[in-house]
Design an enzyme around this catalytic site. Structure first.
Site: not given
Ligand code: C5P
Length: 407
Positions: A210-211
């Site tokens: 993810g980020n």
């Protein structure tokens, strides 16, 4: 700010325990720059003094229809005529019955009957009263007359019981106010698709790549487009933010799901704004069982590129396309390259190394670049304000296309 500034709003307050929340509502509407007049039923003044509303709105509330010394003659008629919007919050069962039956007895229902402005009604009462067929019938009647009913929400009530009857949250009511007042805005009749948040690319049943994107910039864009009259579809990756009111929200997880939702959403759309931080790579496969620590000394996860959504949605002639470029180096050069590669009309570039702007903060400092070589640096400002500036550019590009098509 923006679409509430200088707008003439009347807030009707009727007698429910939740009147204290209406004080906050009055304060927020006033802070947003609107001209707010408050009218109260005598019952409402038993819960909160008119002085409190005067304090937050800067104007004397109207609460006595027999006042021999009013600020304006025939106050209910004058207020009803001036109003661009009447919001009744909280609205009791008695108030709704009066309005449904056309039996005004106090200033709020008199004004509601006299006005031709849009009306928003926010019910608040105990569940038993709310669920009573009489209340439900009155609510249906109000809805069928074009009155916007907001709430009530479920939760703990003053009686200590749980159930429907809580006044909607102030932020929710403000969202509806912005939406109703924005319906004739400069994006009326336009369909805008906005993406927001990051994506999660699953590795195994519990892990993902993810980020740090929170979704705040995309959600602000969706709200601002709604507040200018657009029909908005918000395609959101995982985000803790509540869905904005009066916006169609499609929740997705992976880049591939976002691609499908964007392509479906773009049917008949005028504008696509890709504010989402879409993963560039995804694991080749999601392994079925959780990867164990003992399995290997080092772990490599083979990855392949995700679909480039902006590339796939077609040319800029059919759809006005806006991208975002979050960069840690060579901001402008990289953003320019993306305008060309992804066939964009605009790109919004931000330097993610700045600690006061960008990912997960409430503010952003961006540069807006266009396909004709133009470039505008905006100062640090709240994301809703950044959204408003981006939409200003979009509105003028749409107007340019329209006049080109007509020529
Ligand atoms: O190439 P880069 O990922 O930096 O480009 C950023 C822009 O492209 C953003 O607007 C982002 O939403 C969009 N994007 C996309 N599909 C991807 C990756 C990014 O549409 N797979």
């Amino acid at each position: 700010m923006y679409n509430l500034a200088d707008r003439n709003i009347v807030l009707g307050v009727t007698g429910s325990i939740s009147v204290y929340k209406a004080v906050d509502l009055a304060s927020k509407i006033t802070q947003a720059g609107a001209v707010l007049n408050v009218i109260m039923t005598p019952e409402a003044t038993n819960f909160v003094s008119p002085i409190t509303f005067q304090g937050v709105s800067g104007r004397r509330p109207y609460n006595d229809m027999w006042d021999v010394n009013p600020d304006i003659a025939e106050a209910h008629v004058a207020l009803a005529r001036q109003a661009e919007l009447l919001v009744v919050a909280p609205a009791t069962a008695t108030f709704m019955a009066r309005l449904a039956l056309g039996l005004p007895e106090e200033m709020v229902s008199l004004t509601a009957l006299a006005t031709r402005a849009p009306v928003i009604v926010c019910p608040a009462m105990d569940s038993q009263m709310y669920e009573h067929p009489a209340t439900q019938e009155h609510l249906n009647t109000l809805g069928s007359r074009g009155i916007q009913v907001v709430g009530p929400e479920e939760g703990r009530l003053a009686s200590g019981q749980m159930g429907p009857g809580r006044l909607s949250e102030v932020e929710t009511i403000i969202g509806w106010i912005r939406h109703v007042l924005g319906r004739a805005g400069d994006l009326a009749g336009k369909k805008v698709v906005v993406t927001a948040g990051g994506t999660h690319e699953p590795i195994d049943p519990v892990r993902f790549i993810g980020n740090n994107s929170s979704g705040k910039m995309g959600y602000a864009l969706a709200e601002a487009a709604r507040d200018r009259g657009a029909d908005v579809v918000l395609v959101s990756g995982p985000s803790a933010l509540p869905g904005p009111v009066a916006v169609e929200i499609v929740r997705v997880r992976r880049a591939a799901e976002m691609r499908d939702a964007v392509i479906a959403g773009c049917a008949g759309a005028d504008v696509l704004i890709m504010a989402a931080a879409v993963a560039d790579y995804q694991p080749v496969e999601t392994v079925r069982d959780k990867i164990k620590r003992e399995q290997a000394e080092t772990l490599s996860i083979p990855m392949v590129p995700t679909p480039d959504i902006l590339m796939e949605v077609g040319s800029r002639e059919a759809l006005l396309k806006v991208g975002f470029a979050a960069e840690s180096q060579d901001l402008i050069a990289n953003a320019r390259r993306k305008i060309e590669n992804k066939q964009l009309d605009l790109i919004v570039a931000n330097d993610i190394t700045a600690s006061d702007a960008g990912f997960a903060t409430d503010n952003n400092r961006v540069v807006i670049l266009d396909s004709a070589g133009g470039q505008a640096q905006l100062p640090l400002m709240p994301k809703y304000d950044v959204a408003w500036h981006i939409l200003d550019r979009i509105v003028s590009l749409l107007a340019g296309r329209k006049s080109q098509a007509e020529a």
